[in-house]
Design a protein around this motif. Structure first.
Motif, PDB file in Angstrom:
ATOM      1  N   TYR A  76     -19.130  -7.769   8.483  1.00 17.50           N
ATOM      2  CA  TYR A  76     -18.639  -6.403   8.655  1.00 17.50           C
ATOM      3  C   TYR A  76     -17.305  -6.425   9.397  1.00 17.50           C
ATOM      4  N   ASP A  77     -16.468  -5.413   9.128  1.00 15.83           N
ATOM      5  CA  ASP A  77     -15.188  -5.271   9.816  1.00 15.83           C
ATOM      6  C   ASP A  77     -15.444  -4.883  11.271  1.00 15.83           C
ATOM      7  N   ARG A  78     -14.685  -5.469  12.199  1.00 17.79           N
ATOM      8  CA  ARG A  78     -14.914  -5.212  13.634  1.00 17.79           C
ATOM      9  C   ARG A  78     -14.617  -3.767  14.033  1.00 17.79           C
ATOM     10  N   GLU A  79     -13.507  -3.201  13.555  1.00 19.08           N
ATOM     11  CA  GLU A  79     -13.113  -1.856  13.972  1.00 19.08           C
ATOM     12  C   GLU A  79     -13.882  -0.758  13.232  1.00 19.08           C
ATOM     13  N   THR A  80     -13.891  -0.845  11.898  1.00 18.82           N
ATOM     14  CA  THR A  80     -14.463   0.250  11.102  1.00 18.82           C
ATOM     15  C   THR A  80     -15.964   0.107  10.867  1.00 18.82           C
ATOM     16  N   LYS A  81     -16.530  -1.057  11.174  1.00 14.81           N
ATOM     17  CA  LYS A  81     -17.960  -1.347  10.961  1.00 14.81           C
ATOM     18  C   LYS A  81     -18.344  -1.225   9.485  1.00 14.81           C
ATOM     19  N   GLU A  82     -17.361  -1.341   8.579  1.00 14.98           N
ATOM     20  CA  GLU A  82     -17.609  -1.319   7.147  1.00 14.98           C
ATOM     21  C   GLU A  82     -17.824  -2.734   6.639  1.00 14.98           C
ATOM     22  N   SER A  83     -18.607  -2.858   5.585  1.00 12.69           N
ATOM     23  CA  SER A  83     -18.871  -4.168   5.017  1.00 12.69           C
ATOM     24  C   SER A  83     -17.613  -4.727   4.353  1.00 12.69           C
ATOM     25  N   VAL A  84     -17.482  -6.042   4.380  1.00 14.97           N
ATOM     26  CA  VAL A  84     -16.363  -6.705   3.705  1.00 14.97           C
ATOM     27  C   VAL A  84     -16.537  -6.564   2.196  1.00 14.97           C
ATOM     28  N   ILE A  85     -17.778  -6.559   1.730  1.00 17.06           N
ATOM     29  CA  ILE A  85     -18.061  -6.370   0.300  1.00 17.06           C
ATOM     30  C   ILE A  85     -18.043  -4.875   0.010  1.00 17.06           C
ATOM     31  N   ARG A  86     -17.030  -4.435  -0.711  1.00 12.53           N
ATOM     32  CA  ARG A  86     -16.940  -3.019  -1.091  1.00 12.53           C
ATOM     33  C   ARG A  86     -17.847  -2.726  -2.290  1.00 12.53           C
ATOM     34  N   LYS A  87     -17.806  -3.638  -3.262  1.00 11.05           N
ATOM     35  CA  LYS A  87     -18.621  -3.454  -4.467  1.00 11.05           C
ATOM     36  C   LYS A  87     -19.040  -4.819  -4.989  1.00 11.05           C
ATOM     37  N   ILE A  88     -20.285  -4.899  -5.436  1.00 17.01           N
ATOM     38  CA  ILE A  88     -20.815  -6.126  -6.042  1.00 17.01           C
ATOM     39  C   ILE A  88     -21.542  -5.679  -7.305  1.00 17.01           C
ATOM     40  N   GLN A  89     -21.029  -6.096  -8.468  1.00 18.03           N
ATOM     41  CA  GLN A  89     -21.451  -5.524  -9.741  1.00 18.03           C
ATOM     42  C   GLN A  89     -21.850  -6.607 -10.734  1.00 18.03           C
ATOM     43  N   ARG A  90     -23.002  -6.444 -11.360  1.00 20.60           N
ATOM     44  CA  ARG A  90     -23.494  -7.382 -12.379  1.00 20.60           C
ATOM     45  C   ARG A  90     -22.752  -7.108 -13.679  1.00 20.60           C
ATOM     46  N   ILE A  91     -22.277  -8.149 -14.350  1.00 19.96           N
ATOM     47  CA  ILE A  91     -21.534  -7.985 -15.591  1.00 19.96           C
ATOM     48  C   ILE A  91     -22.373  -8.447 -16.782  1.00 19.96           C
ATOM     49  N   SER A  92     -22.756  -9.713 -16.824  1.00 26.02           N
ATOM     50  CA  SER A  92     -23.541 -10.250 -17.916  1.00 26.02           C
ATOM     51  C   SER A  92     -25.021 -10.029 -17.616  1.00 26.02           C
ATOM     52  N   THR A  93     -25.713  -9.379 -18.521  1.00 22.26           N
ATOM     53  CA  THR A  93     -27.140  -9.102 -18.333  1.00 22.26           C
ATOM     54  C   THR A  93     -27.951  -9.885 -19.368  1.00 22.26           C
ATOM     55  N   PRO A  94     -29.270 -10.008 -19.167  1.00 30.57           N
ATOM     56  CA  PRO A  94     -30.073 -10.718 -20.171  1.00 30.57           C
ATOM     57  C   PRO A  94     -30.005 -10.056 -21.551  1.00 30.57           C
ATOM     58  N   GLY A  95     -29.812  -8.758 -21.592  1.00 36.79           N
ATOM     59  CA  GLY A  95     -29.734  -8.049 -22.873  1.00 36.79           C
ATOM     60  C   GLY A  95     -28.369  -8.118 -23.517  1.00 36.79           C
ATOM     61  N   LEU A  96     -27.319  -8.311 -22.715  1.00 41.06           N
ATOM     62  CA  LEU A  96     -25.954  -8.356 -23.241  1.00 41.06           C
ATOM     63  C   LEU A  96     -25.140  -9.360 -22.428  1.00 41.06           C
ATOM     64  N   ARG A  97     -25.078 -10.563 -22.934  1.00 40.92           N
ATOM     65  CA  ARG A  97     -24.336 -11.625 -22.251  1.00 40.92           C
ATOM     66  C   ARG A  97     -22.847 -11.442 -22.474  1.00 40.92           C
ATOM     67  N   LYS A  98     -22.041 -11.710 -21.431  1.00 43.03           N
ATOM     68  CA  LYS A  98     -20.582 -11.607 -21.519  1.00 43.03           C
ATOM     69  C   LYS A  98     -19.978 -12.993 -21.308  1.00 43.03           C
ATOM     70  N   TYR A  99     -19.461 -13.565 -22.373  1.00 41.70           N
ATOM     71  CA  TYR A  99     -18.824 -14.874 -22.309  1.00 41.70           C
ATOM     72  C   TYR A  99     -17.321 -14.698 -22.481  1.00 41.70           C
ATOM     73  N   VAL A 100     -16.541 -15.483 -21.746  1.00 44.10           N
ATOM     74  CA  VAL A 100     -15.086 -15.440 -21.884  1.00 44.10           C
ATOM     75  C   VAL A 100     -14.555 -16.864 -21.960  1.00 44.10           C
ATOM     76  N   GLY A 101     -13.425 -16.995 -22.639  1.00 45.05           N
ATOM     77  CA  GLY A 101     -12.749 -18.281 -22.690  1.00 45.05           C
ATOM     78  C   GLY A 101     -11.838 -18.425 -21.480  1.00 45.05           C
ATOM     79  N   ALA A 102     -11.224 -19.571 -21.336  1.00 43.82           N
ATOM     80  CA  ALA A 102     -10.338 -19.826 -20.196  1.00 43.82           C
ATOM     81  C   ALA A 102      -9.136 -18.891 -20.223  1.00 43.82           C
ATOM     82  N   LYS A 103      -8.657 -18.558 -21.417  1.00 45.29           N
ATOM     83  CA  LYS A 103      -7.477 -17.689 -21.554  1.00 45.29           C
ATOM     84  C   LYS A 103      -7.801 -16.224 -21.261  1.00 45.29           C
TER      85      LYS A 103
END
Length: 132
Positions: free
Chosen positions: A65-92
């Motif tokens: 957590y941030d010392r002054e604002t007491k807010e978490s460093v992680i603002r958002k943590i979001q799942r992208i690839s799910t078991p029903g819809l996998r998301k694959y990307v190439g290096a490019k």
């Protein structure tokens, strides 16, 4: 038994942040351990500890957590690839999260790594989640 252990991992972290907890305990797996190490290396969590006391074991994560604002460093943590819809990307096509300020955790043939490291090593894979 839950069908998506990665989503469970992310939800437990998200819920602990929303509740203002300092520590969250999560059932362990090899993939979750690698994701935790990445979150620690990128500065999103304060520390972590792997407990191998049970059959499965647990991961204890100390949230940051941030010392002054007491807010978490992680603002958002979001799942992208799910078991029903996998998301694959190439290096490019590796995604840039928040114009390079966030990270994407990617599962590649060379292990679990951030999108920046995957781009450097020129490998693609499954985009597990975005963190910023």
């Amino acid at each position: 038994m839950y069908t998506d252990p990665i989503a469970d991992f992310l939800t437990r972290v998200r819920n602990a942040i929303a509740a203002g907890h300092r520590v969250v305990e999560i059932p362990a797996s090899k993939l979750k351990k690698e994701m935790t190490k990445i979150l620690f290396d990128q500065g999103y969590v304060l520390s972590y500890q792997f407990n191998e006391d049970k059959v499965q074991g647990t991961i204890k994560i100390a949230l940051k957590y941030d010392r002054e604002t007491k807010e978490s460093v992680i603002r958002k943590i979001q799942r992208i690839s799910t078991p029903g819809l996998r998301k694959y990307v190439g290096a490019k096509e590796m995604p840039r999260v928040l114009n390079g300020l966030g990270i994407a955790i990617v599962s590649t043939s060379r292990g679990v790594m951030t999108n920046k490291k995957a781009r450097l090593e020129n490998v693609g894979g499954e985009v597990l989640c975005y963190v910023y």
